[in-house]
Design a protein around this motif. Sequence first.
Motif, PDB file in Angstrom:
ATOM      1  N   LEU A  25      -0.456  -8.060   1.666  1.00  0.00           N
ATOM      2  CA  LEU A  25      -0.555  -8.118   0.231  1.00  0.00           C
ATOM      3  C   LEU A  25      -1.504  -7.871  -0.740  1.00  0.00           C
ATOM      4  O   LEU A  25      -1.246  -7.385  -1.717  1.00  0.00           O
ATOM      5  CB  LEU A  25      -0.764  -9.454   0.261  1.00  0.00           C
ATOM      6  CG  LEU A  25      -1.124 -10.246  -1.195  1.00  0.00           C
ATOM      7  CD1 LEU A  25       0.983 -10.441  -1.623  1.00  0.00           C
ATOM      8  CD2 LEU A  25      -1.276 -12.114  -0.660  1.00  0.00           C
ATOM      9  N   PHE A  26      -2.453  -7.498  -0.468  1.00  0.00           N
ATOM     10  CA  PHE A  26      -4.207  -7.441  -1.594  1.00  0.00           C
ATOM     11  C   PHE A  26      -3.460  -5.871  -2.459  1.00  0.00           C
ATOM     12  O   PHE A  26      -4.734  -5.954  -3.468  1.00  0.00           O
ATOM     13  CB  PHE A  26      -5.139  -7.646  -0.509  1.00  0.00           C
ATOM     14  CG  PHE A  26      -5.244  -9.070  -0.609  1.00  0.00           C
ATOM     15  CD1 PHE A  26      -5.680 -10.136  -1.301  1.00  0.00           C
ATOM     16  CD2 PHE A  26      -4.769  -9.248   0.589  1.00  0.00           C
ATOM     17  CE1 PHE A  26      -6.051 -11.437  -1.885  1.00  0.00           C
ATOM     18  CE2 PHE A  26      -5.892 -11.077   0.969  1.00  0.00           C
ATOM     19  CZ  PHE A  26      -5.559 -12.157   0.155  1.00  0.00           C
ATOM     20  N   ARG A  27      -3.423  -4.755  -1.820  1.00  0.00           N
ATOM     21  CA  ARG A  27      -3.375  -3.789  -1.908  1.00  0.00           C
ATOM     22  C   ARG A  27      -2.171  -3.807  -3.292  1.00  0.00           C
ATOM     23  O   ARG A  27      -2.436  -2.330  -4.687  1.00  0.00           O
ATOM     24  CB  ARG A  27      -3.487  -2.520  -1.483  1.00  0.00           C
ATOM     25  CG  ARG A  27      -1.901  -2.043  -0.687  1.00  0.00           C
ATOM     26  CD  ARG A  27      -2.239  -1.152   0.520  1.00  0.00           C
ATOM     27  NE  ARG A  27      -0.911  -1.810   1.744  1.00  0.00           N
ATOM     28  CZ  ARG A  27       0.316  -1.529   1.351  1.00  0.00           C
ATOM     29  NH1 ARG A  27       0.765  -1.087   0.459  1.00  0.00           N
ATOM     30  NH2 ARG A  27       1.149  -2.006   1.974  1.00  0.00           N
ATOM     31  N   ASN A  28      -1.410  -4.703  -3.188  1.00  0.00           N
ATOM     32  CA  ASN A  28      -0.142  -4.766  -3.397  1.00  0.00           C
ATOM     33  C   ASN A  28      -0.304  -5.538  -5.310  1.00  0.00           C
ATOM     34  O   ASN A  28       1.030  -5.732  -6.146  1.00  0.00           O
ATOM     35  CB  ASN A  28       1.019  -5.291  -3.400  1.00  0.00           C
ATOM     36  CG  ASN A  28       1.982  -4.468  -2.792  1.00  0.00           C
ATOM     37  OD1 ASN A  28       1.439  -3.201  -2.845  1.00  0.00           O
ATOM     38  ND2 ASN A  28       1.894  -4.129  -1.023  1.00  0.00           N
ATOM     39  N   VAL A  29      -1.336  -6.316  -5.034  1.00  0.00           N
ATOM     40  CA  VAL A  29      -1.755  -7.120  -6.498  1.00  0.00           C
ATOM     41  C   VAL A  29      -2.726  -6.154  -7.539  1.00  0.00           C
ATOM     42  O   VAL A  29      -3.110  -5.560  -6.992  1.00  0.00           O
ATOM     43  CB  VAL A  29      -2.044  -8.344  -6.120  1.00  0.00           C
ATOM     44  CG1 VAL A  29      -1.749  -9.047  -5.209  1.00  0.00           C
ATOM     45  CG2 VAL A  29      -3.990  -8.313  -5.756  1.00  0.00           C
TER      46      VAL A  29
END
Length: 243
Positions: free
Chosen positions: A124-128
């Motif tokens: 998730l976090f690298r995509n936000v």
Amino acid sequence: MTVLRDHELIAAFDRAARGYDTLTAANPGYHAHLRRSARRLGLAGRGDGLRVLDLGCGTGASTAALAAVLPGAEITAVDASAGMLRRAAEKTWPARVGFAQAAVEDLAGAGVRGPYDAVFAAYLFRNVTDPDRALATVHGLLAPGGRLAVHEYLLSGRAVHRMVWTAVCAGIVLPAATLLGDGALYRHLWRSVVDFDTAPRFAARVRTAGFTRVRVLPLPGWQTGIAHTVVAERAGRRTEDTR
């Protein structure tokens, strides 16, 4: 190339949803690693009576891992991509598993509200766009003592692991994805990992967001030094200690 963001990224996931499970099934250890990260939440027993949030659930692989590890927990699975959620909805789920469409930036607008005993976030976090804001949101959703497990491609910082990641993407992932018509999303996958935090840097980001007991745990197999579980807690007395 630049990484995809916001609506472009959601649209790419929508388009890729039809072949997503095919590609993940070809990744050795993919589902076993998700279950390992779910166990690393360290929740007691079957998770009876606990509320767990699965952020970025995609087609439900992370949701299935949580349901297998915590068969007694109430699981809310959330994703921004309608296409991915449609694929998830085609599968059979226990009544205690529910799905909602929302970006991490607008969870409250979709009725996703805490407190949760645990949050699980896979890939998730690298995509936000703003990972610090996303971490602050997660921190606010957790009950005191609640636990976070981030299952993510986070490079170790060693050159050899970056080289392995690039070689696997160039030699296996991108050719297969291109055959399925999903090359844009998987070019983003490669680049987003290279451009994002190393595992130690992300752990520092989690600490800055106010989490305690932050640990970086490696995943085995070819992903050693490439994928990690980062586990942490929101400060305070654990929920089960007060029951």
